[in-house]
Design a protein around this motif. Structure first.
Motif, PDB file in Angstrom:
ATOM      1  N   SER A   8       0.858  -1.193   0.000  1.00 31.23           N
ATOM      2  CA  SER A   8       0.000   0.000   0.000  1.00 31.23           C
ATOM      3  C   SER A   8       0.884   1.229   0.000  1.00 31.23           C
ATOM      4  CB  SER A   8      -0.919   0.021   1.226  1.00 31.23           C
ATOM      5  OG  SER A   8      -0.165   0.207   2.413  1.00 31.23           O
ATOM      6  N   ASP A   9       0.314   2.357  -0.372  1.00 30.11           N
ATOM      7  CA  ASP A   9       1.069   3.612  -0.338  1.00 30.11           C
ATOM      8  C   ASP A   9       1.463   3.966   1.091  1.00 30.11           C
ATOM      9  OD1 ASP A   9       0.785   3.802  -3.069  1.00 30.11           O
ATOM     10  OD2 ASP A   9      -0.881   5.226  -2.990  1.00 30.11           O
ATOM     11  N   THR A  10       0.587   3.642   2.042  1.00 29.11           N
ATOM     12  CA  THR A  10       0.862   3.953   3.444  1.00 29.11           C
ATOM     13  C   THR A  10       2.063   3.168   3.956  1.00 29.11           C
ATOM     14  OG1 THR A  10      -1.469   4.453   3.877  1.00 29.11           O
ATOM     15  CG2 THR A  10      -0.096   3.927   5.776  1.00 29.11           C
ATOM     16  N   LEU A  11       2.103   1.873   3.640  1.00 31.80           N
ATOM     17  CA  LEU A  11       3.220   1.046   4.085  1.00 31.80           C
ATOM     18  C   LEU A  11       4.510   1.470   3.392  1.00 31.80           C
ATOM     19  CD1 LEU A  11       4.277  -1.304   5.755  1.00 31.80           C
ATOM     20  CD2 LEU A  11       3.546  -2.858   3.924  1.00 31.80           C
ATOM     21  N   LEU A  12       4.428   1.792   2.107  1.00 32.61           N
ATOM     22  CA  LEU A  12       5.624   2.229   1.383  1.00 32.61           C
ATOM     23  C   LEU A  12       6.160   3.537   1.962  1.00 32.61           C
ATOM     24  CD1 LEU A  12       7.569   1.640  -0.943  1.00 32.61           C
ATOM     25  CD2 LEU A  12       6.042   2.958  -2.438  1.00 32.61           C
ATOM     26  N   ALA A  13       5.253   4.434   2.354  1.00 30.12           N
ATOM     27  CA  ALA A  13       5.675   5.705   2.950  1.00 30.12           C
ATOM     28  C   ALA A  13       6.427   5.459   4.259  1.00 30.12           C
ATOM     29  CB  ALA A  13       4.468   6.603   3.191  1.00 30.12           C
ATOM     30  N   HIS A  14       5.988   4.445   5.007  1.00 24.87           N
ATOM     31  CA  HIS A  14       6.691   4.128   6.253  1.00 24.87           C
ATOM     32  C   HIS A  14       8.102   3.615   5.955  1.00 24.87           C
ATOM     33  CE1 HIS A  14       7.270   3.046  10.427  1.00 24.87           C
ATOM     34  NE2 HIS A  14       7.702   1.852  10.029  1.00 24.87           N
ATOM     35  N   GLU A  15       8.233   2.745   4.963  1.00 29.09           N
ATOM     36  CA  GLU A  15       9.554   2.241   4.596  1.00 29.09           C
ATOM     37  C   GLU A  15      10.437   3.364   4.043  1.00 29.09           C
ATOM     38  OE1 GLU A  15      10.339  -0.845   5.552  1.00 29.09           O
ATOM     39  OE2 GLU A  15       8.290  -0.805   6.321  1.00 29.09           O
ATOM     40  N   GLN A  16       9.818   4.307   3.326  1.00 28.98           N
ATOM     41  CA  GLN A  16      10.551   5.479   2.851  1.00 28.98           C
ATOM     42  C   GLN A  16      11.155   6.245   4.022  1.00 28.98           C
ATOM     43  OE1 GLN A  16      10.861   6.814  -0.582  1.00 28.98           O
ATOM     44  NE2 GLN A  16      12.445   7.928   0.524  1.00 28.98           N
ATOM     45  N   GLY A  17      10.401   6.307   5.114  1.00 28.51           N
ATOM     46  CA  GLY A  17      10.898   6.981   6.309  1.00 28.51           C
ATOM     47  C   GLY A  17      12.174   6.345   6.833  1.00 28.51           C
ATOM     48  N   HIS A  18      12.227   5.017   6.844  1.00 30.16           N
ATOM     49  CA  HIS A  18      13.447   4.329   7.280  1.00 30.16           C
ATOM     50  C   HIS A  18      14.623   4.694   6.376  1.00 30.16           C
ATOM     51  CE1 HIS A  18      12.201   1.759  10.575  1.00 30.16           C
ATOM     52  NE2 HIS A  18      11.134   1.349   9.895  1.00 30.16           N
ATOM     53  N   TYR A  19      14.367   4.722   5.076  1.00 26.00           N
ATOM     54  CA  TYR A  19      15.442   5.042   4.130  1.00 26.00           C
ATOM     55  C   TYR A  19      15.924   6.477   4.337  1.00 26.00           C
ATOM     56  CZ  TYR A  19      18.085   4.962  -0.246  1.00 26.00           C
ATOM     57  OH  TYR A  19      19.095   4.999  -1.180  1.00 26.00           O
ATOM     58  N   ASP A  20      14.986   7.391   4.545  1.00 26.39           N
ATOM     59  CA  ASP A  20      15.351   8.794   4.733  1.00 26.39           C
ATOM     60  C   ASP A  20      16.068   9.040   6.054  1.00 26.39           C
ATOM     61  OD1 ASP A  20      14.417   9.663   2.279  1.00 26.39           O
ATOM     62  OD2 ASP A  20      12.417  10.131   3.029  1.00 26.39           O
ATOM     63  N   ILE A  21      15.702   8.293   7.088  1.00 28.69           N
ATOM     64  CA  ILE A  21      16.411   8.416   8.362  1.00 28.69           C
ATOM     65  C   ILE A  21      17.875   8.034   8.161  1.00 28.69           C
ATOM     66  CG2 ILE A  21      16.684   7.361  10.652  1.00 28.69           C
ATOM     67  CD1 ILE A  21      13.581   7.225  10.753  1.00 28.69           C
ATOM     68  N   ALA A  22      18.107   6.911   7.477  1.00 31.41           N
ATOM     69  CA  ALA A  22      19.482   6.503   7.182  1.00 31.41           C
ATOM     70  C   ALA A  22      20.177   7.543   6.312  1.00 31.41           C
ATOM     71  CB  ALA A  22      19.492   5.140   6.493  1.00 31.41           C
ATOM     72  N   GLY A  23      19.469   8.063   5.305  1.00 31.83           N
ATOM     73  CA  GLY A  23      20.057   9.041   4.407  1.00 31.83           C
ATOM     74  C   GLY A  23      20.478  10.317   5.115  1.00 31.83           C
ATOM     75  N   LEU A  24      19.646  10.793   6.012  1.00 30.42           N
ATOM     76  CA  LEU A  24      19.987  12.001   6.754  1.00 30.42           C
ATOM     77  C   LEU A  24      21.195  11.767   7.663  1.00 30.42           C
ATOM     78  CD1 LEU A  24      16.402  13.285   7.603  1.00 30.42           C
ATOM     79  CD2 LEU A  24      18.131  14.548   6.304  1.00 30.42           C
ATOM     80  N   CYS A  25      21.257  10.590   8.273  1.00 29.14           N
ATOM     81  CA  CYS A  25      22.399  10.285   9.134  1.00 29.14           C
ATOM     82  C   CYS A  25      23.675  10.156   8.317  1.00 29.14           C
ATOM     83  CB  CYS A  25      22.135   9.011   9.929  1.00 29.14           C
ATOM     84  SG  CYS A  25      20.887   9.209  11.229  1.00 29.14           S
ATOM     85  N   TYR A  26      23.585   9.559   7.139  1.00 29.85           N
ATOM     86  CA  TYR A  26      24.776   9.422   6.301  1.00 29.85           C
ATOM     87  C   TYR A  26      25.156  10.748   5.650  1.00 29.85           C
ATOM     88  CZ  TYR A  26      24.429   4.463   7.131  1.00 29.85           C
ATOM     89  OH  TYR A  26      24.372   3.240   7.745  1.00 29.85           O
ATOM     90  N   ARG A  27      24.196  11.600   5.401  1.00 33.67           N
ATOM     91  CA  ARG A  27      24.519  12.958   4.947  1.00 33.67           C
ATOM     92  C   ARG A  27      25.356  13.667   5.994  1.00 33.67           C
ATOM     93  NH1 ARG A  27      20.058  17.664   5.037  1.00 33.67           N
ATOM     94  NH2 ARG A  27      20.503  17.333   7.261  1.00 33.67           N
ATOM     95  N   ASP A  28      24.940  13.540   7.264  1.00 36.59           N
ATOM     96  CA  ASP A  28      25.687  14.167   8.354  1.00 36.59           C
ATOM     97  C   ASP A  28      27.051  13.511   8.534  1.00 36.59           C
ATOM     98  OD1 ASP A  28      23.436  15.721   8.722  1.00 36.59           O
ATOM     99  OD2 ASP A  28      22.676  14.530  10.394  1.00 36.59           O
ATOM    100  N   MET A  29      27.104  12.182   8.351  1.00 37.91           N
ATOM    101  CA  MET A  29      28.370  11.470   8.459  1.00 37.91           C
ATOM    102  C   MET A  29      29.374  11.990   7.428  1.00 37.91           C
ATOM    103  SD  MET A  29      29.175   7.448   7.663  1.00 37.91           S
ATOM    104  CE  MET A  29      29.197   7.786   5.890  1.00 37.91           C
ATOM    105  N   VAL A  30      28.924  12.146   6.187  1.00 38.32           N
ATOM    106  CA  VAL A  30      29.796  12.640   5.126  1.00 38.32           C
ATOM    107  C   VAL A  30      30.279  14.054   5.446  1.00 38.32           C
ATOM    108  CG1 VAL A  30      29.795  13.416   2.725  1.00 38.32           C
ATOM    109  CG2 VAL A  30      28.946  11.142   3.298  1.00 38.32           C
ATOM    110  N   ALA A  31      29.392  14.888   5.957  1.00 38.27           N
ATOM    111  CA  ALA A  31      29.772  16.254   6.318  1.00 38.27           C
ATOM    112  C   ALA A  31      30.857  16.240   7.397  1.00 38.27           C
ATOM    113  CB  ALA A  31      28.559  17.038   6.789  1.00 38.27           C
TER     114      ALA A  31
END
Length: 210
Positions: A116-139
């Motif tokens: 469902s779109d709702t479940l996919l949005a939740h999984e997107q959140g996990h990906y974005d949490i990792a992405g934001l942390c790795y963005r900060d890691m690279v910085a």
């Protein structure tokens, strides 16, 4: 749901070359090629994020794994490319290296009847949490400057470990009963999505929404 172990933990820097040998640096997997000291570069960078995840990046299942309580799981991988060390004014820092982030299809799955779109949005959140942390890691990696290659390697390990732990903690909090309850709470899910989008538009570091 996100995999238990953050991907960067499997990519710890290798021990620098002995004194007197050409400078090199690397990660255990995949093994990059070391290079000699060179002119200043732009430094580490993150590729593959932001990224809109899709169900085509997940393996379909007819049911949950035995003992499972979730209808989907996303696994994130982070792969460093060619790595270099730069020497400037008797100090060492990381040169060009691209950290390639992506969905690990071998560890990402969804119960096909529950897509469902709702479940996919939740999984997107996990990906974005990792992405934001790795963005900060690279910085943070871009700012590292040490007197020896060995101390630089230690600083890189420490920086990666700190951001791994932060990503794990935020992902667990995101799924917690007090927050989204694995996406069940639509109100808290929306709060997290808003918080994530705000951090993506700025340099602010992600924290759980109040």
């Amino acid at each position: 749901m996100c995999e238990d172990q953050s991907p960067a933990r499997r990519n710890n820097p290798a021990v620098p070359s002995p004194a007197g040998s050409p400078p090199h640096a690397g990660f255990r997997s995949p093994a990059p090629v070391g290079v000699a000291a060179e002119a200043p570069t732009s430094g580490p960078a993150l590729n593959g994020w932001p990224h809109q995840v899709a169900w085509s990046e997940f393996r379909s299942r007819t049911s949950r794994p035995r003992g499972g309580s979730e209808d989907a799981q996303i696994a994130v991988q982070l792969r460093p490319g060619r790595l270099s060390i730069v020497r400037e004014n008797e100090r060492f820092r990381l040169g060009n290296v691209t950290f390639q982030m992506g969905v690990d299809r071998t560890g990402s799955w969804v119960v096909s009847s529950q897509m469902s779109d709702t479940l996919l949005a939740h999984e997107q959140g996990h990906y974005d949490i990792a992405g934001l942390c790795y963005r900060d890691m690279v910085a943070d990696l871009r700012r590292l400057s040490e007197r020896t290659q060995r101390s630089l390697a230690r600083a890189v390990r420490r920086t990666m470990r700190e951001h791994d732990q932060r990503a794990d903690a935020l992902s667990a909090e995101y799924d917690s009963l007090q927050q989204t309850d694995h996406g069940v709470s639509s109100q808290r899910q929306q709060a997290w999505e808003s918080q994530i989008q705000a951090c993506k538009r700025s340099v602010a570091r992600l924290t759980a929404p109040s």
